[in-house]
Design a protein around this motif. Structure first.
Motif, PDB file in Angstrom:
ATOM      1  N   ARG A 275      57.615  -0.428 -35.065  1.00 11.04           N
ATOM      2  CA  ARG A 275      57.238  -0.832 -36.464  1.00 11.04           C
ATOM      3  C   ARG A 275      57.255   0.415 -37.277  1.00 11.04           C
ATOM      4  O   ARG A 275      56.460   0.919 -38.394  1.00 11.04           O
ATOM      5  N   GLY A 276      58.030   1.345 -36.923  1.00 12.95           N
ATOM      6  CA  GLY A 276      58.070   2.789 -37.441  1.00 12.95           C
ATOM      7  C   GLY A 276      59.127   2.661 -38.875  1.00 12.95           C
ATOM      8  O   GLY A 276      59.582   1.436 -39.072  1.00 12.95           O
ATOM      9  N   PHE A 277      59.436   3.658 -39.334  1.00 13.36           N
ATOM     10  CA  PHE A 277      60.328   3.953 -40.363  1.00 13.36           C
ATOM     11  C   PHE A 277      61.863   4.349 -40.192  1.00 13.36           C
ATOM     12  O   PHE A 277      62.568   4.511 -41.051  1.00 13.36           O
ATOM     13  N   GLN A 278      62.046   4.620 -38.722  1.00 12.65           N
ATOM     14  CA  GLN A 278      63.635   4.840 -38.823  1.00 12.65           C
ATOM     15  C   GLN A 278      64.303   3.640 -38.411  1.00 12.65           C
ATOM     16  O   GLN A 278      63.662   2.532 -38.099  1.00 12.65           O
ATOM     17  N   SER A 279      65.613   3.681 -38.836  1.00 10.71           N
ATOM     18  CA  SER A 279      66.384   2.525 -38.684  1.00 10.71           C
ATOM     19  C   SER A 279      67.188   2.729 -37.363  1.00 10.71           C
ATOM     20  O   SER A 279      68.137   3.442 -36.956  1.00 10.71           O
ATOM     21  N   LEU A 280      66.537   1.827 -36.323  1.00  8.83           N
ATOM     22  CA  LEU A 280      67.092   1.706 -34.929  1.00  8.83           C
ATOM     23  C   LEU A 280      68.037   0.572 -34.730  1.00  8.83           C
ATOM     24  O   LEU A 280      68.686   0.840 -33.805  1.00  8.83           O
ATOM     25  N   GLY A 281      68.151  -0.218 -35.358  1.00  8.42           N
ATOM     26  CA  GLY A 281      69.019  -1.462 -35.218  1.00  8.42           C
ATOM     27  C   GLY A 281      68.704  -2.529 -33.962  1.00  8.42           C
ATOM     28  O   GLY A 281      67.489  -2.197 -33.270  1.00  8.42           O
ATOM     29  N   GLN A 282      69.400  -3.740 -34.094  1.00  4.08           N
ATOM     30  CA  GLN A 282      69.036  -4.541 -33.146  1.00  4.08           C
ATOM     31  C   GLN A 282      69.250  -4.355 -31.595  1.00  4.08           C
ATOM     32  O   GLN A 282      68.364  -5.038 -30.812  1.00  4.08           O
ATOM     33  N   ASN A 283      69.832  -3.469 -31.466  1.00  9.12           N
ATOM     34  CA  ASN A 283      70.072  -3.022 -29.728  1.00  9.12           C
ATOM     35  C   ASN A 283      68.608  -2.534 -29.333  1.00  9.12           C
ATOM     36  O   ASN A 283      68.523  -2.442 -28.023  1.00  9.12           O
ATOM     37  N   GLN A 349      50.518  -1.123 -32.452  1.00 13.26           N
ATOM     38  CA  GLN A 349      51.735  -0.913 -33.319  1.00 13.26           C
ATOM     39  C   GLN A 349      52.513   0.358 -32.683  1.00 13.26           C
ATOM     40  O   GLN A 349      51.812   1.228 -32.663  1.00 13.26           O
ATOM     41  N   ASN A 350      53.688  -0.087 -32.258  1.00 16.19           N
ATOM     42  CA  ASN A 350      54.526   1.134 -31.896  1.00 16.19           C
ATOM     43  C   ASN A 350      55.423   1.712 -33.096  1.00 16.19           C
ATOM     44  O   ASN A 350      56.298   1.182 -33.700  1.00 16.19           O
ATOM     45  N   CYS A 351      54.991   2.931 -33.414  1.00 16.60           N
ATOM     46  CA  CYS A 351      55.451   3.923 -34.773  1.00 16.60           C
ATOM     47  C   CYS A 351      55.978   5.089 -34.348  1.00 16.60           C
ATOM     48  O   CYS A 351      55.681   6.108 -34.735  1.00 16.60           O
ATOM     49  N   TRP A 352      56.734   5.211 -33.067  1.00 14.35           N
ATOM     50  CA  TRP A 352      57.314   6.377 -32.312  1.00 14.35           C
ATOM     51  C   TRP A 352      58.046   7.114 -33.379  1.00 14.35           C
ATOM     52  O   TRP A 352      58.808   6.795 -34.003  1.00 14.35           O
ATOM     53  N   HIS A 353      57.703   8.487 -33.375  1.00  9.27           N
ATOM     54  CA  HIS A 353      58.053   9.595 -33.971  1.00  9.27           C
ATOM     55  C   HIS A 353      57.906   9.450 -35.543  1.00  9.27           C
ATOM     56  O   HIS A 353      57.852  10.686 -36.001  1.00  9.27           O
ATOM     57  N   THR A 354      57.496   8.572 -36.230  1.00 13.70           N
ATOM     58  CA  THR A 354      57.397   8.554 -37.773  1.00 13.70           C
ATOM     59  C   THR A 354      55.908   8.226 -37.933  1.00 13.70           C
ATOM     60  O   THR A 354      55.551   8.967 -39.212  1.00 13.70           O
ATOM     61  N   GLY A 355      55.181   7.635 -37.214  1.00 17.75           N
ATOM     62  CA  GLY A 355      53.877   7.440 -37.554  1.00 17.75           C
ATOM     63  C   GLY A 355      53.737   6.151 -38.393  1.00 17.75           C
ATOM     64  O   GLY A 355      54.789   5.542 -38.750  1.00 17.75           O
ATOM     65  N   GLU A 375      52.357   6.677 -31.335  1.00 13.55           N
ATOM     66  CA  GLU A 375      53.285   7.525 -32.108  1.00 13.55           C
ATOM     67  C   GLU A 375      53.101   8.822 -31.345  1.00 13.55           C
ATOM     68  O   GLU A 375      52.019   9.321 -30.373  1.00 13.55           O
ATOM     69  N   LEU A 376      53.840   9.861 -31.690  1.00 15.57           N
ATOM     70  CA  LEU A 376      53.977  11.287 -31.452  1.00 15.57           C
ATOM     71  C   LEU A 376      53.224  12.093 -32.414  1.00 15.57           C
ATOM     72  O   LEU A 376      53.521  12.182 -33.639  1.00 15.57           O
ATOM     73  N   ILE A 377      52.093  12.716 -32.056  1.00 15.01           N
ATOM     74  CA  ILE A 377      51.257  13.493 -33.052  1.00 15.01           C
ATOM     75  C   ILE A 377      51.081  14.757 -32.492  1.00 15.01           C
ATOM     76  O   ILE A 377      50.788  15.203 -31.384  1.00 15.01           O
ATOM     77  N   LYS A 378      51.382  15.857 -33.232  1.00 13.49           N
ATOM     78  CA  LYS A 378      51.561  17.319 -32.755  1.00 13.49           C
ATOM     79  C   LYS A 378      50.365  17.792 -32.298  1.00 13.49           C
ATOM     80  O   LYS A 378      50.167  18.655 -31.576  1.00 13.49           O
ATOM     81  N   ASP A 379      49.383  17.279 -33.410  1.00 16.96           N
ATOM     82  CA  ASP A 379      47.909  17.788 -33.265  1.00 16.96           C
ATOM     83  C   ASP A 379      46.962  17.036 -33.435  1.00 16.96           C
ATOM     84  O   ASP A 379      46.634  16.509 -34.447  1.00 16.96           O
ATOM     85  N   LEU A 380      46.417  16.161 -32.389  1.00 13.83           N
ATOM     86  CA  LEU A 380      45.398  15.291 -32.739  1.00 13.83           C
ATOM     87  C   LEU A 380      43.928  15.804 -33.240  1.00 13.83           C
ATOM     88  O   LEU A 380      43.483  14.993 -33.613  1.00 13.83           O
ATOM     89  N   GLN A 381      43.852  16.858 -32.936  1.00 11.68           N
ATOM     90  CA  GLN A 381      42.453  17.358 -33.340  1.00 11.68           C
ATOM     91  C   GLN A 381      42.487  17.561 -34.848  1.00 11.68           C
ATOM     92  O   GLN A 381      41.503  17.468 -35.520  1.00 11.68           O
ATOM     93  N   SER A 382      43.621  17.610 -35.245  1.00  5.96           N
ATOM     94  CA  SER A 382      43.636  17.793 -36.950  1.00  5.96           C
ATOM     95  C   SER A 382      43.163  16.533 -37.572  1.00  5.96           C
ATOM     96  O   SER A 382      43.096  16.372 -38.866  1.00  5.96           O
ATOM     97  N   TYR A 383      43.202  15.403 -36.690  1.00  6.55           N
ATOM     98  CA  TYR A 383      43.005  13.937 -37.249  1.00  6.55           C
ATOM     99  C   TYR A 383      41.464  13.756 -37.356  1.00  6.55           C
ATOM    100  O   TYR A 383      40.863  13.600 -38.524  1.00  6.55           O
ATOM    101  N   HIS A 384      40.845  13.852 -36.313  1.00  8.62           N
ATOM    102  CA  HIS A 384      39.332  13.533 -36.074  1.00  8.62           C
ATOM    103  C   HIS A 384      38.565  14.470 -35.610  1.00  8.62           C
ATOM    104  O   HIS A 384      37.261  14.560 -35.617  1.00  8.62           O
TER     105      HIS A 384
END
Length: 402
Positions: A275-283, A349-355, A375-384
């Protein structure tokens, strides 16, 4: 065709609208036959049928599973057979003709395993390695913002699952985590004990996933060994965005029924496509591995076919989750039988790499059924989580490994 008619001629009349009991015997290697027999009973004679299982060599895990199945009684091999209870071969199955129930040989086909009605026992499994330890702590701390459940449960456990050996530095560090939550009956630690060759990405994550699904008679990291019926894989970069996310996972299983009900699960895997914003294609059309799984023996048998063609430790593998769907796309005719076992959902929702842009109020408004984000988050502490208290104390936990 000749075999079919011979089979019909030798059918045995079992029941016609009255309560009945049958006895069978089973060892550990016949358990898939037993589950198929039980599934056929639950499919056609749930309310008026009971099966007594004589244990002639079942494993601990198999006995635990049977205790969760409806109208099943386990007796020891030495228990005297009652004269008025007929026997049925474990390799048979029930089927109806004109509202009358008969039995026949299963012919090596296991079509009824997913019809078993059982009380669910769910494991939330968090797999991690040393470099993800801080993310694990962050993930556990999210309960301060998003409570997992409304009420205490006796059918849900939390499993912290690392890649190293028991008594390794990471194992000892994990056993010092002091975490308690009313939502989980037990908190367990599993050690995958990966070899040096296995301990790399993506092979390591695939092998850790596979060990959870191994047949219960071969490994103590098998979730079926402990009697679990379902599990949710929740990597450290998966996090809640709403409270009561654990209740939503349970709802995928019980589907509106009471939690103590006996229910059948017809699917094998429920989760999110990309569900992320990268274009991965049908494969790359597949359900991400951070998903809810049904620990069905029929699913485990299916995984064996996939692993033969896409070995997890080979260049043929594109990742354990993607391999499942590459197999279905490649084998169109076989896939027709199994596609309905894999269900897309938006509870995660899977938003791998993009959020997913989930911090935006519009996202929450437009996705009312989404409770978890991967998703991949560099610093979870900065969220909450600005001030994370120490979780370390000397707490003794049980060992679980191969």
């Amino acid at each position: 065709m000749l075999y079919y008619y011979i089979l019909i001629i030798n059918l045995t009349l079992l029941v016609n609208s009255y309560i009945f009991k049958y006895e069978t015997s089973c060892n550990s290697f016949e358990f898939k036959d037993l589950e198929n027999l039980i599934g056929s009973l639950h499919r056609y004679a749930l309310d008026n049928g009971q099966l007594i299982v004589r244990d002639i060599g079942l494993t601990i895990g198999q006995r635990k599973l049977l205790k969760r199945y409806q109208n099943i009684e386990i007796i020891s091999a030495k228990y005297k057979q009652k004269e008025n209870i007929p026997m049925i071969n474990v390799k048979h199955e029930f089927f109806p003709i004109n509202e009358t129930l008969f039995s026949r040989y299963n012919n090596g086909k296991y079509n009824y395993i997913d019809s078993i009605r059982k009380r669910f026992y769910l494991a939330i499994v968090i797999p991690f390695i040393q470099s993800q330890f801080n993310k694990l702590i962050d993930q556990l701390n999210f309960e301060k913002n998003y409570s997992p459940c409304r009420n205490q449960s006796n059918s849900i456990d939390l499993i912290l699952y690392h890649n190293e050996k028991i008594s390794s530095i990471l194992d000892n560090k994990t056993r010092q985590i002091h975490y308690q939550n009313k939502c989980f009956k037990n908190i367990r630690i599993f050690a995958a004990d990966l070899s040096e060759n296995e301990n790399s990405y993506p092979i390591g994550s695939a092998i850790m996933w596979k060990k959870l699904l191994i047949n219960e008679q071969f490994s103590r990291t098998s979730l079926r060994y402990y009697g679990y019926t379902h599990f949710f894989l929740m990597e450290p970069d998966t996090r809640p965005i709403r409270s009561y996310w654990l209740d939503i996972i349970v709802e995928q299983i019980i589907n509106g029924h009471d939690r103590e009900s006996y229910i059948s699960t017809q699917w094998w895997m429920i989760g999110s496509l990309y569900r992320g914003f990268q274009s991965l294609g049908q494969n790359y059309l597949h359900i991400n591995g951070n998903a809810l799984y049904h620990l069905s023996l029929s699913f485990i048998l299916f995984l064996q076919y996939v692993s033969y063609e896409y070995p997890y430790d080979s260049k043929q593998s594109s990742g354990y989750d993607l391999d499942l769907f590459l197999y279905l796309f490649k084998h169109i005719d076989k896939g027709k039988k199994f596609w309905h076992k894999f269900q897309f959902s938006d509870f995660i929702q899977n938003c791998w790499h993009t959020g997913c842009n989930e911090m935006n109020e519009e996202f929450l408004y437009n996705n009312p059924n989404t409770y978890l984000i991967h998703e991949l988050i560099k610093d979870l502490q900065s969220y909450h989580l600005i001030n994370i208290p120490s979780y370390f104390t000397n707490v003794r936990l049980l060992n679980y490994s191969n």
